[in-house]
Design an enzyme around this catalytic site. Structure first.
Site, PDB file in Angstrom:
ATOM      1  N   ASP A  44      54.348  18.409   4.058  1.00  0.00           N
ATOM      2  CA  ASP A  44      53.615  17.614   3.079  1.00  0.00           C
ATOM      3  C   ASP A  44      52.392  18.392   2.609  1.00  0.00           C
ATOM      4  OD1 ASP A  44      52.832  15.260   1.617  1.00  0.00           O
ATOM      5  OD2 ASP A  44      51.311  14.937   3.158  1.00  0.00           O
ATOM      6  N   ASP A  81      48.324  26.972  10.627  1.00  0.00           N
ATOM      7  CA  ASP A  81      46.999  27.317  10.086  1.00  0.00           C
ATOM      8  C   ASP A  81      47.051  28.678   9.388  1.00  0.00           C
ATOM      9  OD1 ASP A  81      47.467  28.400  12.611  1.00  0.00           O
ATOM     10  OD2 ASP A  81      45.413  28.173  13.323  1.00  0.00           O
ATOM     11  N   ASP A 136      51.885  20.874  -1.193  1.00  0.00           N
ATOM     12  CA  ASP A 136      50.859  20.654  -2.217  1.00  0.00           C
ATOM     13  C   ASP A 136      50.108  21.954  -2.490  1.00  0.00           C
ATOM     14  OD1 ASP A 136      51.408  17.941  -2.493  1.00  0.00           O
ATOM     15  OD2 ASP A 136      49.285  17.369  -2.465  1.00  0.00           O
ATOM     16  N   LYS A 187      53.319  24.814  15.191  1.00  0.00           N
ATOM     17  CA  LYS A 187      52.049  24.935  15.924  1.00  0.00           C
ATOM     18  C   LYS A 187      52.425  25.006  17.400  1.00  0.00           C
ATOM     19  CE  LYS A 187      47.525  25.029  16.011  1.00  0.00           C
ATOM     20  NZ  LYS A 187      46.703  26.107  15.404  1.00  0.00           N
ATOM     21  N   TYR A 209      55.567  11.240  10.944  1.00  0.00           N
ATOM     22  CA  TYR A 209      55.665  10.168   9.942  1.00  0.00           C
ATOM     23  C   TYR A 209      56.426   8.963  10.500  1.00  0.00           C
ATOM     24  CZ  TYR A 209      54.005  12.396   5.600  1.00  0.00           C
ATOM     25  OH  TYR A 209      53.245  12.953   4.599  1.00  0.00           O
TER      26      TYR A 209
END
Ligand code: IPM
Ligand code: MG
Length: 356
Positions: A246, A222, A250, A190, A140
């Site tokens: 982020d 993942d 959700d 990751k 970000y």
């Protein structure tokens, strides 16, 4: 006395914040809390009035106050502005300015709402998971970033960056939260592909040494996404980077039936915090008195708990929300057959009455 900077922002922001303010005013009267409310501008609303999504005046107020209560930012009308002027920049800028690196996003299933989940009830009943998201670094904020002309075509790039110290401090936040819960931290990365995640994993291992009572595990992002929808109750605290957090938050929020129920806290090292619902500005339903104000009201509870040292009163707010749900009142987003559907305003009033 505590000073609270209130930033309604855009879309449904104003309506849901208005309900939270009713709750704060009620708490002030009932428990002599003396929370002073100071209104400010952020996002598209700030841009329209001042030409900036994060006016200097708002930054000054943020430094002058004890915590921030935010509605939401963003809307169609500002989408074509140049990036630095868009509402989201206001939010990102404030996170950065106040160094709010620890973003706590609980995903709790209210038993009354189990049927609102998109997953089978047995998979989600009792779900209580905390996502700890790093909020002021990573892709970000990393540089270089941009879109340039290269090899005869446009070329876009961002950079995922973490200093060891930035990973350490979010690691400490996660472990300390886990100590007060089920004492399990799952770090999401990751590391099989990205060097920055190798550093993340190694650093988490080192931080873990200071918390022998907490168990640390690692998972690739993942797989984490898959496990969240397969067997969400296996997790206690998940700690992860800005972008992964982020996305996963959700996903986790939706498991609980409604993103309209979930609050969040973004804290700096002194537990100064910005509190906001997890959901966005929902411009499609703005001004219709149908938005769910409970996530914002529960954000007030988080503020009382984490920044204002009022855990008992925070519990009372949580209990009031439970009472209202028990009585069968629901906003449209969480309603099922047989529920009493109420609007934004009425839901706010119901919580206020349940506080008495
Ligand atoms: C969130 C939002 C923000 C983010 C946007 C509005 C910039 O999606 O708080 O999760 O990406 O962090
Ligand atoms: Mg998001």
């Amino acid at each position: 006395m505590s000073k609270i900077l209130v930033l309604p922002g855009d879309g449904i922001g104003k309506e849901i914040i208005a309900q939270a303010l009713k709750v704060i005013n009620r708490l002030n009267d009932e428990f002599n809390l003396d929370m002073e409310l100071i209104k400010g501008l952020i996002g598209g609303a700030a841009y329209d009035e001042t030409g900036s999504p994060l006016p200097q005046e708002t930054i000054n107020l943020a430094h002058d106050c004890d915590s921030i209560l935010l509605g939401a930012v963003g809307g169609y009308e500002w989408e074509s502005l140049e990036r630095d002027l868009r509402p989201e920049r206001g939010l990102l800028g404030l996170r950065e300015e106040m160094d709010l690196y620890a973003n706590l996003r609980p995903a709790i299933l209210y038993p009354q709402l189990a049927s609102a989940s998109s997953l089978k009830e047995e998979l989600v009943s009792g779900l209580d998971l905390m996502i700890v998201r790093e909020l002021v670094a990573g892709i970000y904020f990393g540089s270089p970033r941009g879109v340039i002309e290269k090899n005869g075509q446009s070329f876009g790039f961002n950079t995922a960056t973490y200093y060891q110290s930035e990973i350490e401090r979010i690691g400490h936040s996660a472990f300390q939260i886990a100590q007060k819960r089920d004492k399990r931290v799952c770090s999401v990365d990751k590391a099989n592909v990205l060097e920055v995640c190798e550093l993340w994993r190694e650093t988490m291992e080192n931080v873990a040494k200071s918390y022998p009572d907490v168990e640390l595990s690692h998972i690739y992002v993942d797989n984490a996404a898959m496990q969240l929808v397969k067997e969400p109750k296996q997790f206690d605290v998940m700690v992860t980077s800005n972008l992964f957090g982020d996305i996963l938050s959700d996903c986790a929020a939706m498991l609980t039936g409604s993103i309209g129920m979930l609050p969040s806290a973004s804290l700096n090292k002194d537990n100064y915090g910005m509190y906001e619902p997890i959901h966005g500005s929902a411009p499609d339903i703005a001004g219709k008195d149908i938005a769910n104000p409970l996530a914002t009201i529960l954000s007030v509870a988080m503020m009382l708990r984490y920044s204002l040292g009022q855990a008992k009163i925070a519990d009372k707010v949580g209990m009031a929300v439970n009472v209202v749900l028990d009585q069968g009142y629901r906003t449209k987003d969480i309603a099922a057959d047989g529920d009493k559907v109420v609007g934004t305003e009425e839901m706010g009033d119901l919580v206020v009455s349940a506080l008495q």
